[in-house]
Design a protein around this motif. Structure first.
Motif, PDB file in Angstrom:
ATOM      1  N   ALA A  17       0.832  -1.215   0.000  1.00 17.83           N
ATOM      2  CA  ALA A  17       0.000   0.000   0.000  1.00 17.83           C
ATOM      3  C   ALA A  17       0.861   1.257   0.000  1.00 17.83           C
ATOM      4  O   ALA A  17       0.525   2.241  -0.673  1.00 17.83           O
ATOM      5  N   LEU A  18       1.962   1.222   0.711  1.00 22.19           N
ATOM      6  CA  LEU A  18       2.856   2.389   0.719  1.00 22.19           C
ATOM      7  C   LEU A  18       3.475   2.628  -0.657  1.00 22.19           C
ATOM      8  O   LEU A  18       3.858   3.748  -0.981  1.00 22.19           O
ATOM      9  N   GLY A  19       3.557   1.586  -1.467  1.00 17.44           N
ATOM     10  CA  GLY A  19       4.052   1.735  -2.836  1.00 17.44           C
ATOM     11  C   GLY A  19       3.066   2.441  -3.740  1.00 17.44           C
ATOM     12  O   GLY A  19       3.427   2.931  -4.809  1.00 17.44           O
ATOM     13  N   ALA A  20       1.806   2.500  -3.322  1.00 19.82           N
ATOM     14  CA  ALA A  20       0.781   3.165  -4.131  1.00 19.82           C
ATOM     15  C   ALA A  20       0.836   4.683  -4.006  1.00 19.82           C
ATOM     16  O   ALA A  20       0.260   5.392  -4.826  1.00 19.82           O
ATOM     17  N   THR A  33      10.037   6.777  -2.412  1.00 18.43           N
ATOM     18  CA  THR A  33       8.746   6.171  -2.075  1.00 18.43           C
ATOM     19  C   THR A  33       8.577   6.128  -0.560  1.00 18.43           C
ATOM     20  O   THR A  33       9.511   6.396   0.184  1.00 18.43           O
ATOM     21  N   ALA A  34       7.408   5.723  -0.141  1.00 17.95           N
ATOM     22  CA  ALA A  34       7.137   5.543   1.291  1.00 17.95           C
ATOM     23  C   ALA A  34       7.422   4.113   1.739  1.00 17.95           C
ATOM     24  O   ALA A  34       7.290   3.799   2.913  1.00 17.95           O
ATOM     25  N   GLN A  35       7.827   3.252   0.818  1.00 19.80           N
ATOM     26  CA  GLN A  35       8.006   1.843   1.159  1.00 19.80           C
ATOM     27  C   GLN A  35       9.125   1.596   2.165  1.00 19.80           C
ATOM     28  O   GLN A  35       9.043   0.647   2.945  1.00 19.80           O
ATOM     29  N   SER A  36      10.130   2.438   2.195  1.00 22.92           N
ATOM     30  CA  SER A  36      11.184   2.241   3.196  1.00 22.92           C
ATOM     31  C   SER A  36      10.639   2.412   4.614  1.00 22.92           C
ATOM     32  O   SER A  36      11.121   1.784   5.560  1.00 22.92           O
TER      33      SER A  36
END
Length: 182
Positions: A17-20, A33-36
């Motif tokens: 979801a953070l990758g979206a 991105t927010a994925q980290s």
């Protein structure tokens, strides 16, 4: 056992979801991105072992082709791109973050989690990400390290947010975190 499986799956879904969240791709092929932050949260909330497994599950889903990475990317090609070092670092970053949170008896909890996020969620990702960039771009390690440093301000903010979020969770529901709150 069922609770562990559900939590591992939940955090794999969280990082997807953070990758979206819309990405910003830099000129050398690595997106912001927010994925980290998902890596940091998985290690801090689930602990070393379950955090590692959640990131491993996420990478397995990416490898089989699900478009879970920022920008809707997925498949084996993601593991030979300039971002490959960062991806491979996800489980190890979550593991080290979780290990530090579990072992370091530092108060307040937000500081403990924030420091663990810096070491695991930034340090491990930057080291392995820089190695991946070195291999993908054919540049020196020092040149690639300078490229990666552009991410530092945003990642420090993510580490602080992770510390604050996990501290609030630990206060509200201490049984839901993978470490002892003292």
């Amino acid at each position: 056992m069922e609770k562990n499986v559900a939590q591992i799956a939940l955090f794999a879904a969280l990082i997807a979801a953070l990758g979206a969240i819309p990405q910003i791709t830099l000129g050398f092929g690595v997106p912001i991105t927010a994925q980290s932050m998902g890596v940091m949260l998985a290690g801090a909330v689930l602990g070393a072992k379950r955090g590692f497994l959640s990131m491993l599950l996420f990478l397995l889903l990416v490898a089989i082709g699900l478009p879970l990475l920022s920008g809707g990317r997925g498949g084996l090609g993601a593991f030979v791109a300039p971002t490959s070092g960062f991806l491979i670092a996800f489980p190890f970053g979550a593991w080290l973050t979780g290990l530090i949170v579990e072992k370091l008896q530092l108060r307040p909890v937000a500081l403990r989690v924030g420091l663990a996020s810096v070491v695991g969620g930034i340090g491990v990702l930057y080291l392995m990400g820089t190695i991946g960039l070195t291999l993908a771009l054919g540049k020196s390690f020092a040149e690639c390290a300078r490229l990666v440093l552009v991410f530092l301000p945003g990642d420090v903010i993510k580490a602080v947010l992770t510390g604050l979020l996990v501290a609030a969770l630990a206060k509200a529901r201490p049984q839901s975190v993978g470490f002892t709150v003292r």
